[in-house]
Write a protein that holds these residues in place. Structure first.
Motif, PDB file in Angstrom:
ATOM      1  N   ALA A   1       0.817  -1.218   0.000  1.00  0.00           N
ATOM      2  CA  ALA A   1       0.000   0.000   0.000  1.00  0.00           C
ATOM      3  C   ALA A   1       0.850   1.266   0.000  1.00  0.00           C
ATOM      4  O   ALA A   1       0.414   2.308  -0.485  1.00  0.00           O
ATOM      5  N   ASN A   2       2.070   1.159   0.527  1.00  0.00           N
ATOM      6  CA  ASN A   2       2.916   2.344   0.670  1.00  0.00           C
ATOM      7  C   ASN A   2       4.103   2.365  -0.282  1.00  0.00           C
ATOM      8  O   ASN A   2       5.081   3.075  -0.034  1.00  0.00           O
ATOM      9  N   LEU A   3       4.022   1.617  -1.367  1.00  0.00           N
ATOM     10  CA  LEU A   3       5.134   1.584  -2.312  1.00  0.00           C
ATOM     11  C   LEU A   3       5.464   2.964  -2.871  1.00  0.00           C
ATOM     12  O   LEU A   3       6.612   3.235  -3.210  1.00  0.00           O
ATOM     13  N   ASN A   4       4.472   3.830  -2.950  1.00  0.00           N
ATOM     14  CA  ASN A   4       4.705   5.198  -3.440  1.00  0.00           C
ATOM     15  C   ASN A   4       5.097   6.150  -2.321  1.00  0.00           C
ATOM     16  O   ASN A   4       5.233   7.349  -2.557  1.00  0.00           O
ATOM     17  N   LYS A   5       5.243   5.628  -1.111  1.00  0.00           N
ATOM     18  CA  LYS A   5       5.586   6.463   0.046  1.00  0.00           C
ATOM     19  C   LYS A   5       6.821   5.891   0.736  1.00  0.00           C
ATOM     20  O   LYS A   5       6.726   5.270   1.795  1.00  0.00           O
ATOM     21  N   PRO A   6       7.994   6.080   0.159  1.00  0.00           N
ATOM     22  CA  PRO A   6       9.203   5.498   0.759  1.00  0.00           C
ATOM     23  C   PRO A   6       9.457   5.975   2.188  1.00  0.00           C
ATOM     24  O   PRO A   6      10.022   5.244   2.987  1.00  0.00           O
ATOM     25  N   GLU A   7       8.997   7.182   2.511  1.00  0.00           N
ATOM     26  CA  GLU A   7       9.202   7.694   3.870  1.00  0.00           C
ATOM     27  C   GLU A   7       8.429   6.881   4.904  1.00  0.00           C
ATOM     28  O   GLU A   7       8.745   6.904   6.092  1.00  0.00           O
ATOM     29  N   VAL A   8       7.422   6.140   4.466  1.00  0.00           N
ATOM     30  CA  VAL A   8       6.644   5.275   5.356  1.00  0.00           C
ATOM     31  C   VAL A   8       7.202   3.858   5.341  1.00  0.00           C
ATOM     32  O   VAL A   8       7.460   3.266   6.388  1.00  0.00           O
ATOM     33  N   VAL A   9       7.410   3.333   4.148  1.00  0.00           N
ATOM     34  CA  VAL A   9       7.754   1.913   4.026  1.00  0.00           C
ATOM     35  C   VAL A   9       9.216   1.627   4.389  1.00  0.00           C
ATOM     36  O   VAL A   9       9.502   0.601   5.000  1.00  0.00           O
ATOM     37  N   MET A  10      10.130   2.504   4.067  1.00  0.00           N
ATOM     38  CA  MET A  10      11.545   2.214   4.314  1.00  0.00           C
ATOM     39  C   MET A  10      11.875   2.084   5.802  1.00  0.00           C
ATOM     40  O   MET A  10      12.515   1.107   6.196  1.00  0.00           O
ATOM     41  N   PRO A  11      11.473   3.012   6.660  1.00  0.00           N
ATOM     42  CA  PRO A  11      11.761   2.830   8.084  1.00  0.00           C
ATOM     43  C   PRO A  11      11.122   1.558   8.660  1.00  0.00           C
ATOM     44  O   PRO A  11      11.726   0.876   9.494  1.00  0.00           O
ATOM     45  N   ALA A  12       9.924   1.230   8.204  1.00  0.00           N
ATOM     46  CA  ALA A  12       9.263   0.013   8.683  1.00  0.00           C
ATOM     47  C   ALA A  12      10.053  -1.225   8.254  1.00  0.00           C
ATOM     48  O   ALA A  12      10.237  -2.163   9.049  1.00  0.00           O
ATOM     49  N   LEU A  13      10.541  -1.248   7.024  1.00  0.00           N
ATOM     50  CA  LEU A  13      11.341  -2.374   6.546  1.00  0.00           C
ATOM     51  C   LEU A  13      12.684  -2.455   7.270  1.00  0.00           C
ATOM     52  O   LEU A  13      13.169  -3.552   7.566  1.00  0.00           O
ATOM     53  N   GLN A  14      13.258  -1.311   7.575  1.00  0.00           N
ATOM     54  CA  GLN A  14      14.524  -1.308   8.315  1.00  0.00           C
ATOM     55  C   GLN A  14      14.341  -1.900   9.709  1.00  0.00           C
ATOM     56  O   GLN A  14      15.140  -2.731  10.148  1.00  0.00           O
ATOM     57  N   ARG A  15      13.284  -1.514  10.385  1.00  0.00           N
ATOM     58  CA  ARG A  15      13.012  -2.073  11.719  1.00  0.00           C
ATOM     59  C   ARG A  15      12.767  -3.577  11.623  1.00  0.00           C
ATOM     60  O   ARG A  15      13.220  -4.352  12.467  1.00  0.00           O
ATOM     61  N   LEU A  16      12.043  -3.989  10.594  1.00  0.00           N
ATOM     62  CA  LEU A  16      11.766  -5.402  10.392  1.00  0.00           C
ATOM     63  C   LEU A  16      13.064  -6.172  10.139  1.00  0.00           C
ATOM     64  O   LEU A  16      13.271  -7.262  10.685  1.00  0.00           O
ATOM     65  N   GLY A  17      13.953  -5.617   9.349  1.00  0.00           N
ATOM     66  CA  GLY A  17      15.247  -6.247   9.092  1.00  0.00           C
ATOM     67  C   GLY A  17      16.075  -6.389  10.353  1.00  0.00           C
ATOM     68  O   GLY A  17      16.725  -7.421  10.575  1.00  0.00           O
ATOM     69  N   GLU A  18      16.047  -5.362  11.186  1.00  0.00           N
ATOM     70  CA  GLU A  18      16.773  -5.420  12.461  1.00  0.00           C
ATOM     71  C   GLU A  18      16.219  -6.530  13.350  1.00  0.00           C
ATOM     72  O   GLU A  18      16.979  -7.295  13.950  1.00  0.00           O
ATOM     73  N   ARG A  19      14.896  -6.621  13.433  1.00  0.00           N
ATOM     74  CA  ARG A  19      14.273  -7.674  14.245  1.00  0.00           C
ATOM     75  C   ARG A  19      14.613  -9.057  13.703  1.00  0.00           C
ATOM     76  O   ARG A  19      14.921  -9.976  14.458  1.00  0.00           O
ATOM     77  N   HIS A  20      14.560  -9.198  12.386  1.00  0.00           N
ATOM     78  CA  HIS A  20      14.843 -10.500  11.787  1.00  0.00           C
ATOM     79  C   HIS A  20      16.288 -10.926  12.023  1.00  0.00           C
ATOM     80  O   HIS A  20      16.570 -12.109  12.180  1.00  0.00           O
ATOM     81  N   ALA A  21      17.211  -9.977  12.049  1.00  0.00           N
ATOM     82  CA  ALA A  21      18.601 -10.312  12.356  1.00  0.00           C
ATOM     83  C   ALA A  21      18.682 -10.925  13.750  1.00  0.00           C
ATOM     84  O   ALA A  21      19.402 -11.899  13.969  1.00  0.00           O
ATOM     85  N   GLY A  22      17.915 -10.384  14.665  1.00  0.00           N
ATOM     86  CA  GLY A  22      17.882 -10.917  16.027  1.00  0.00           C
ATOM     87  C   GLY A  22      17.274 -12.305  16.119  1.00  0.00           C
ATOM     88  O   GLY A  22      17.560 -13.055  17.049  1.00  0.00           O
TER      89      GLY A  22
END
Length: 149
Positions: A62-83
């Motif tokens: 839904a937010n593919l056109n809103k990188p300011e929304v999707v990128m931070p969420a994906l970064q947090r998700l990546g950090e959690r997945h590393a853990g």
């Protein structure tokens, strides 16, 4: 990723949403078929995990056109997945399982163009999450205090 790819991904995901539970079941069955060693990374109720997966995909799509929304969420998700112990190699398997699931769910609507659009989106998602995970595991990511101060 261009505007046409965004449109294709959003339209095709809207077609998958009515069968979200079936799609998540297919995804995890395929994921564990491709790499049974991934199963221990998933603790708890798989139905709830499937719901989380579909919700996360929905937010990202839904937010593919809103990188300011999707990128931070994906970064947090990546950090959690590393853990959780997710490695870069796991992202390849997840991508394969995702594309296979979409093909099953969309049938003939999963055209070559739709597939390429999803590949572009998944590449963006995976690279963003992996970069965040690498930052979590590199020495620069965790500040070390000098014993001299």
């Amino acid at each position: 990723m261009n505007a046409r790819q965004v449109q294709l991904v959003q339209h095709s995901f809207a077609q998958v949403q009515p069968i979200a539970e079936v799609a998540s079941d297919l995804f995890y069955a395929r994921l564990f078929e491709l790499d049974p060693a991934l199963k221990p990374l998933f603790r708890g109720n798989m139905q709830a995990q499937g719901h989380k997966l579909m919700m996360m995909l929905g937010v990202a799509v839904a937010n593919l056109n809103k990188p300011e929304v999707v990128m931070p969420a994906l970064q947090r998700l990546g950090e959690r997945h590393a853990g959780y112990g997710v490695t870069e190699a796991h992202y390849v398997t997840v991508g394969e399982a995702l594309l296979w699931t979409l093909e099953q769910g969309l049938g003939e609507a999963f055209t070559a163009e739709v597939r390429l659009a999803w590949e572009a989106v998944y590449l963006l998602v995976a690279e963003t999450m992996q970069q965040a995970a690498r930052r979590m595991t590199t020495p620069e990511a965790s500040p070390v205090r000098s014993s001299l101060t």
